[in-house]
Design an enzyme around this catalytic site. Structure first.
Site, PDB file in Angstrom:
ATOM      1  N   ASP A 332      56.002  42.236  38.298  1.00 16.20           N
ATOM      2  CA  ASP A 332      54.587  41.817  38.184  1.00 16.20           C
ATOM      3  C   ASP A 332      54.938  42.080  37.262  1.00 16.20           C
ATOM      4  O   ASP A 332      55.516  41.987  36.179  1.00 16.20           O
ATOM      5  CB  ASP A 332      54.323  43.013  39.251  1.00 16.20           C
ATOM      6  CG  ASP A 332      52.758  42.679  39.065  1.00 16.20           C
ATOM      7  OD1 ASP A 332      51.734  42.255  40.243  1.00 16.20           O
ATOM      8  OD2 ASP A 332      52.267  41.356  38.531  1.00 16.20           O
ATOM      9  N   GLU A 525      41.874  41.424  40.609  1.00 14.68           N
ATOM     10  CA  GLU A 525      42.622  42.784  40.677  1.00 14.68           C
ATOM     11  C   GLU A 525      42.340  44.635  40.010  1.00 14.68           C
ATOM     12  O   GLU A 525      39.799  44.259  40.747  1.00 14.68           O
ATOM     13  CB  GLU A 525      44.102  42.916  39.162  1.00 14.68           C
ATOM     14  CG  GLU A 525      44.325  41.955  39.726  1.00 14.68           C
ATOM     15  CD  GLU A 525      45.697  41.685  38.788  1.00 14.68           C
ATOM     16  OE1 GLU A 525      45.781  40.619  38.520  1.00 14.68           O
ATOM     17  OE2 GLU A 525      46.057  42.681  38.334  1.00 14.68           O
TER      18      GLU A 525
HETATM   19  C1  GLC Z   1      49.094  39.738  38.282  1.00 12.75           C
HETATM   20  C2  GLC Z   1      49.381  39.980  39.406  1.00 12.75           C
HETATM   21  C3  GLC Z   1      49.854  39.338  40.275  1.00 12.75           C
HETATM   22  C4  GLC Z   1      50.215  37.822  39.500  1.00 12.75           C
HETATM   23  C5  GLC Z   1      50.626  37.832  38.491  1.00 12.75           C
HETATM   24  C6  GLC Z   1      51.292  36.271  36.938  1.00 12.75           C
HETATM   25  O1  GLC Z   1      48.879  40.679  37.553  1.00 12.75           O
HETATM   26  O2  GLC Z   1      49.404  41.431  39.849  1.00 12.75           O
HETATM   27  O3  GLC Z   1      49.756  39.286  41.387  1.00 12.75           O
HETATM   28  O4  GLC Z   1      50.927  36.551  40.747  1.00 12.75           O
HETATM   29  O5  GLC Z   1      49.947  38.938  37.738  1.00 12.75           O
HETATM   30  O6  GLC Z   1      49.898  36.131  37.128  1.00 12.75           O
END
Ligand code: GLC
Length: 635
Positions: A332, A525
């Site tokens: 991530d 988030e």
């Molecule tokens: C974010 C999220 C993830 C996402 C990634 C790219 O922090 O946790 O779900 O796919 O970054 O945007």
């Protein structure tokens, strides 16, 4: 454009000869200047001199093995590097052999947020990747979690919590396919979706990104969405690579254990035994692998104090070996950095644990340098590098990127297509859950006199929620769609008056029906982690005020999770939860006026009070149990 590809093949053959000489000094590899015309297909007619990896007739695994054997360490590490598009110029993609680029939440082109501008942006990075010595196409990724949701004009489907309320796997698969069509049309073959978390505490800011609290429901709908994304075959211009996420237990963290920003649940620590982890959180990944998932994103969260990105037992022993996952694991967003303040140790730990591609997402030079050092020092065995690159390349071959690195421009016309919007409208109708309906408030007669109140009634941004155009979403008229108010006005044949403050003295009260639209402003988030899920005092007052001006009161909730409404229930005749329906608000009106029955059922237990969270830890009955929902016949 056969001649273009053959031209590349000649370049590749010529440079292969150079590599044989320059291999000892890989840094002398110079990317040939190849000008690509962004075309949909650049098929290769294999000849005896065509390198095996450029022969589409061969199995992907064989092509990957051939290509891997030709690669320098720099080229291999480049394939493991995923950069946010704002952090790198196309020329650097060539120079550093970058394998992946992403648009983070809100990552639309700086030029303009149109389908053509997206395709031009993605193509520019792809052209740079194809200009490398071995002409390895990059894979571009985006969070298309409820449609191609960063793109203005794309169809925005209900967020997953609403799809969970439909219990309709076939519908979810259709939405997955429609999402794939609109995403790949812009040249993007990789979707960081679906979230297959099994949230156990609705105070989590990502509750709405998941299908529900029940493992079987999440397994079924997550697999359906994956099948939809990949339905037409990864080679096709109407499919994308799914990325079930976030492995594992992102929805099982304990309140107050997060160490990120001022988050409290998101990216926190899951404190359960292995048997519970395997029973509650692992089955959706088994279902995802069985549905054909070839990339999986790892969770920021931890298990009993160990960061998931550092967890070799779960990433390699369980996921890759015990479960046989043959695709690649992507980190991530800068998650590797959370493992240790010592970046070198963090990278070594994560890659050795089983991370195959690192979403850096900014400092690609730092990551690449660190990786080169770690391999040269023997802290990361080159066999681990080869395993990661082999996985990545195999998926790129499966996606057909070597033959079709660019989108078909004709597909752009499908973005926001009527058929997709109609599908979204049906999904909205099926997602609505009727919590209460007293005094036959619903369905509303078409000729009723109607008052509508609440700023959320006329707001596409609010009804779409987070991950829409912007990472955190945004209130306002952010993308084309139908608001709930517009839908009510388009459906009713009687007088409809709107005042967001609920003041209708100029409209000769009482109305037959007063509709109040309330809920949550957009978030994403951990910024949506919330200690209190109560309606605001102003919301309560608005319902009161409507009750003084209308015979019947209907409350519609736009929310990413159940809210505490226990004390307000008696203020209205009917309560409908619409979750985060997206651009097609007509689906709400279809149910309000009886053109479509209410069939949705709760994907999460609805608490009576906050002490009943997390799920199953407190006494007392919930206000509404998992699976609850009233029905009404359609008129
Ligand atoms: C974010 C999220 C993830 C996402 C990634 C790219 O922090 O946790 O779900 O796919 O970054 O945007």
């Amino acid at each position: 454009m056969i001649y273009v590809r053959q031209y590349q093949t000649i370049i590749v053959l010529a440079s292969l000869l150079l590599t044989a000489v320059a291999c000892k000094s890989p840094q002398s590899n110079t990317a040939p200047t190849v000008t690509n015309t962004a075309t949909a297909t650049t098929a290769v007619t294999p000849t005896t001199s065509t390198p095996a990896y450029l022969n589409p007739a061969l199995p992907s695994a064989e092509r990957a093995e051939d290509l891997l054997a030709r690669m320098t360490l720099e080229e291999k590490i480049g394939q493991m590097t995923l950069i946010e598009k704002g952090s790198i110029q196309p020329t650097a993609v060539t120079d550093y052999f970058i394998g992946g680029i992403l648009s983070g939440g809100g990552g639309y082109p700086t030029s303009s947020n149109t389908p053509a501008a997206w395709a031009e942006m993605v193509n520019s990075y792809q052209e740079a990747a194809l200009a490398t010595r071995l002409s390895i196409p990059l894979i571009y990724g985006v969070d298309a979690i409820h449609g191609h949701n960063n793109l203005k004009g794309a169809t925005i489907f209900p967020h997953s919590i609403g799809l969970g309320a439909t219990r309709n796997a076939e519908l979810v698969q259709q939405i997955g396919r429609a999402t794939a069509v609109e995403t790949r049309a812009t040249g993007i073959p990789w979707d960081y979706a679906p979230v297959i978390a099994v949230p156990q505490d609705i105070r989590w800011g990502r509750t709405y990104e998941a299908y529900g609290e029940d493992t079987a429901l999440v397994s079924e709908l997550g697999a359906a969405f994956i099948r939809g994304l990949q339905e037409d075959g990864l080679h096709s211009q109407t499919a994308v690579l799914a990325t079930p996420k976030h492995f594992i237990g992102d929805g099982g963290t304990v309140w107050g254990t997060s160490t990120t920003e001022n988050y409290t649940l998101d990216q926190g620590d899951m404190q359960i035994d292995e048997a519970t982890l395997r029973a509650l959180h692992l089955p959706p990944y088994e279902a995802a692998i069985n549905a054909g998932a070839q990339s999986i994103m790892i969770s920021f969260s931890s298990w009993n104090g160990t960061k998931m990105h550092a967890h070799q037992y779960l990433l390699t022993d369980v996921l890759k070996e015990e479960m046989g996952f043959a695709g690649f694991l992507v980190s991530d967003w800068q998650a590797i950095d959370q493992i240790s303040p010592d970046y070198y140790q963090a990278v070594v730990t994560a890659i050795n644990a089983g991370v195959d591609m690192n979403m850096v997402p900014y400092d690609y030079k730092g990551f690449i340098t660190t990786m080169l050092t770690a391999v040269e020092k023997g802290d990361i065995p080159e066999s681990r590098i080869d395993d990661a690159v082999r996985r990545i390349l195999t998926v790129k071959f499966n996606l057909g990127l070597f033959e079709t690195p660019y989108p078909d421009p004709a597909q752009l016309a499908l973005i926001g297509a009527d058929e997709h919007r109609a599908l979204a409208q049906e999904a909205v109708s099926q997602s609505l859950v009727l919590l209460q309906n007293e005094n036959e408030a619903l369905p509303i007669p078409l000729d009723a006199k109607i008052f509508v109140a609440g700023s959320f009634a006329d707001d596409i941004g609010v009804q779409s929620g987070g991950w829409t155009i912007e990472w955190q979403g945004k209130a306002g008229n952010i993308t084309p769609g139908t608001t709930i108010l517009a839908a009510i006005k388009a459906t009713a044949s009687g007088e409809v008056a709107y005042n967001k403050f609920g003041k209708f003295e100029n409209f000769n009260p009482p109305a037959d029906v007063g509709i109040v639209v309330l809920g949550e402003r957009p978030y994403a988030e951990g910024r949506g982690d919330a200690a209190d899920l109560s309606l605001s005092n102003s919301d309560i007052e608005l319902i009161h005020r409507m009750g003084e001006q209308a015979e019947h009161v209907v409350v519609i909730l736009l929310t990413g999770r159940p809210l505490l409404i226990t004390d307000a229930l008696s203020l209205a005749d009917a309560w409908v939860v619409a979750w985060l329906p997206g651009t097609e608000g007509q689906g709400v009106a279809d149910n309000l006026f009886g053109h479509h029955p209410f069939t949705g059922t709760l994907p999460y237990t609805w608490p009576t009070h906050i002490d009943q969270l997390p799920l199953g830890t407190a006494e007392g009955e919930p206000l509404y149990p998992f699976g609850y929902g009233l029905t009404t016949g359609s008129q």
